[in-house]
Design an enzyme around this catalytic site. Structure first.
Site, PDB file in Angstrom:
ATOM      1  N   ASP A  36       0.854  -1.195   0.000  1.00 13.24           N
ATOM      2  CA  ASP A  36       0.000   0.000   0.000  1.00 13.24           C
ATOM      3  C   ASP A  36       0.887   1.241   0.000  1.00 13.24           C
ATOM      4  O   ASP A  36       1.704   1.424   0.912  1.00 13.24           O
ATOM      5  CB  ASP A  36      -0.895  -0.015   1.247  1.00 13.24           C
ATOM      6  CG  ASP A  36      -2.090   0.905   1.121  1.00 13.24           C
ATOM      7  OD1 ASP A  36      -2.119   1.727   0.187  1.00 13.24           O
ATOM      8  OD2 ASP A  36      -3.008   0.815   1.953  1.00 13.24           O
ATOM      9  N   ASP A  37       0.756   2.072  -1.026  1.00 11.97           N
ATOM     10  CA  ASP A  37       1.552   3.300  -1.158  1.00 11.97           C
ATOM     11  C   ASP A  37       3.037   3.014  -1.351  1.00 11.97           C
ATOM     12  O   ASP A  37       3.889   3.833  -0.990  1.00 11.97           O
ATOM     13  CB  ASP A  37       1.385   4.201   0.078  1.00 11.97           C
ATOM     14  CG  ASP A  37       0.038   4.898   0.130  1.00 11.97           C
ATOM     15  OD1 ASP A  37      -0.894   4.442  -0.556  1.00 11.97           O
ATOM     16  OD2 ASP A  37      -0.103   5.879   0.876  1.00 11.97           O
ATOM     17  N   CYS A  75      -5.967   4.859  -3.542  1.00 17.52           N
ATOM     18  CA  CYS A  75      -6.112   3.437  -3.238  1.00 17.52           C
ATOM     19  C   CYS A  75      -7.317   2.790  -3.917  1.00 17.52           C
ATOM     20  O   CYS A  75      -7.178   1.823  -4.671  1.00 17.52           O
ATOM     21  CB  CYS A  75      -6.212   3.220  -1.731  1.00 17.52           C
ATOM     22  SG  CYS A  75      -4.761   3.786  -0.807  1.00 17.52           S
ATOM     23  N   HIS A 129     -10.289  -1.997  -1.695  1.00 20.82           N
ATOM     24  CA  HIS A 129     -10.355  -0.975  -0.656  1.00 20.82           C
ATOM     25  C   HIS A 129     -11.611  -1.232   0.166  1.00 20.82           C
ATOM     26  O   HIS A 129     -12.706  -1.352  -0.385  1.00 20.82           O
ATOM     27  CB  HIS A 129     -10.395   0.425  -1.264  1.00 20.82           C
ATOM     28  CG  HIS A 129     -10.134   1.505  -0.268  1.00 20.82           C
ATOM     29  ND1 HIS A 129     -11.097   1.969   0.597  1.00 20.82           N
ATOM     30  CD2 HIS A 129      -9.005   2.191   0.035  1.00 20.82           C
ATOM     31  CE1 HIS A 129     -10.576   2.901   1.374  1.00 20.82           C
ATOM     32  NE2 HIS A 129      -9.318   3.057   1.060  1.00 20.82           N
TER      33      HIS A 129
END
Length: 524
Positions: A36-37, A75, A129
């Site tokens: 994530d990221d 996201c 998500h």
């Protein structure tokens, strides 16, 4: 707001693979791992600072795509786009506030497709998500054979869990903790790894093939991570971003003031001016230190997962795909966020491990993925000639995984495909199949809606523009859009028939822009 980059169609040289070869093998399992990221801050992507030995070890036995891009640096839109192989303009999701099956179309997802072909599908952590964007169910029961698992400790991520200098707990950005003092003595990604390993053990001796997706929460903010990982990155050895200034002539609408960072208690104490900052340099160094430490912590969880796969005897029958939903700015262009079209936010790692294809296994019993403790053995020399520099997109993942598993890949979508449940909007051919084409025949597109709630489809109504010539400006620091007269391009765009698709309009606009720049510089 869109960014389209001219590119070559991918070519992957796989000496041993044909569709028939896949069909002759037993059905292959799939392990999809999503960070994530996570930008391309990995050793296997040339980052000399980060310690990521387990992912580098995976990459050494895999096909590594050096230039893979998300469709939107947020996201929910990115994950939905990847898992449906549809672009945000089709899913109609540009934020976190809608469920594509209700607001767009009843599109088949990647795990749903595998489930319909007899696979047992499972989700752990952040894959879709959570919330409205996946119908508060992670798209169960469409996509998954059993309800999706979320770690119980994640509920504390936004609470006051970070001990400050005053001895009190705060909701900080920088949140290195003593794990034994956290609720349950654990953290979300540790819990997710435990559950993923449990699920692997439960499927190890089953004849039904499985599709297991594991989504790690880090390095997403806040940096609530085990404090020992900071020791890998002494603050005196950290450096600032090489281009910390807002690019020349950047339109104000294209700048994101990183509000989710500003809301954190420790950042608020800095009293940073709005909207351009800057953050004090000593705090910038600490943000970068914590981001890298979060990557190493996540790498350790990937190592635990792959080691379990190996010990269970599944490494020779399981395809492993590792990627991220998008990147994150670490001070480049004066930003500390995603929410942009710069490379640091749209470019992601994409790694495919396919047993017997990307590597030949040691039949003498040598371990394929031995766990590497990053805290004691942080260095791993990445060696692999299976790297591809051509550009690909996350919408390529669905058809590629399907094809490599021996399933029929979804057919290409029509220009307007809201009524089609199963098709792919990947614009390049997916990487394991087709031959290379000329660079002017394809483009990859990422987008971000500004300033409206949804992108405007009238691409001839341009309020501001960005154009970066990467050959001369690889970090995208010098916006040259206004250096030339674009009136001819605008006339050509306005004259297009209304039936021309948005993606084709983006490609043509890019070609007109770059052709005009080359002509003005005497390079045509």
């Amino acid at each position: 707001m869109y960014i389209c980059v001219r590119t070559w169609l991918l070519l992957l040289v796989l000496h041993t693979l044909t569709p028939a070869a896949v069909a002759r093998r037993e059905r292959i399992n799939v392990l999809l791992v999503m960070a994530d990221d996570l930008r391309t801050s990995l050793g296997c992507y040339g980052d000399s600072v980060v310690k990521s030995p387990n992912i580098d070890q995976l990459a050494s036995k895999s096909q590594v795509f050096l230039n893979a891009y998300a469709q939107q640096a947020v996201c929910a839109p990115s994950r939905t786009s990847m898992l449906t192989s549809r672009r945000p303009d089709t899913t109609r999701l540009y934020d976190f506030k809608s469920y594509w099956r209700v607001h767009s179309g009843n599109y088949t997802t990647l795990p749903q497709y595998f489930k319909s072909r007899g696979y047992y599908t499972m989700s752990v952590g952040k894959v879709f998500h959570p919330g409205i964007a996946s119908n508060h169910s992670d798209d169960y029961p469409y996509s998954w054979s059993i309800p999706a698992y979320h770690p119980a400790s994640f509920q504390f991520e936004k609470q006051k869990m970070c001990k400050g200098e005053d001895g009190k707990l705060h909701a900080n950005l920088l949140c290195a903790v003593n794990v034994t003092e956290q609720p349950g003595g654990t953290l979300p990604d540790m819990e997710s790894t435990d559950e993923a390993v449990r699920l692997l053990k439960s499927r190890a001796n089953d004849d039904v093939p499985f599709f297991l997706a594991v989504g790690f929460h880090k390095p997403h903010i806040p940096f609530r991570i085990p404090q020992e990982y900071l020791n890998l990155y002494p603050i005196e050895q950290m450096t600032l971003a090489p281009d910390p200034d807002v690019p020349r002539s950047l339109p104000p609408v294209a700048y994101n003031p990183w509000m989710d960072v500003r809301r954190r208690d420790d950042v608020q104490k800095l009293n940073i001016s709005f909207p351009y900052g800057p953050i004090p340099k000593d705090f910038q160094l600490r943000i970068r230190q914590h981001y890298y430490a979060a990557v190493s912590y996540m790498d350790a969880q990937v190592g635990r997962l792959l080691s379990a796969l190996d010990k269970l005897g599944l490494a020779d029958s399981t395809m492993v795909v590792f990627t991220s939903d998008h990147g994150w700015s670490l001070g480049e262009h004066g930003e500390w966020a995603k929410y942009s079209n710069f490379d640091v936010t749209t470019r992601v790692p994409l790694i495919f491990y396919i047993p017997g294809v990307t590597t030949f296994l040691d039949w003498l019993g040598e371990s394929v993925f031995p766990f590497i403790d990053v805290l004691t053995q942080s260095e791993y020399s990445f060696k692999n000639d299976k790297v591809i520099r051509n550009m690909v997109e996350l919408v390529d993942v669905f058809p590629t995984v399907s094809y490599m598993a021996g399933l029929r890949a979804p057919k290409p979508c029509a220009d307007v495909s809201f009524q089609e449940e199963l098709c792919t909007e990947e614009e390049t051919a997916w990487p394991f199949r087709h031959a290379e084409r000329r660079e002017d025949e394809e483009a990859i597109c990422s987008q971000y809606p500004r300033p409206a709630d949804a992108p405007q489809v009238n691409v001839s109504d341009v309020h501001a523009g960005e154009l970066y010539m990467l050959a001369d400006d690889p970090r995208q620091d010098n916006n040259v859009y206004s250096d030339s007269d674009h009136s001819v391009m605008m006339k050509k765009m306005a004259s297009l028939a209304h039936t021309v698709s948005l993606q084709m309009r983006m490609k043509l606009q890019l070609l007109y822009l770059t052709a005009g720049m080359k002509t003005s510089r005497g390079k045509a």
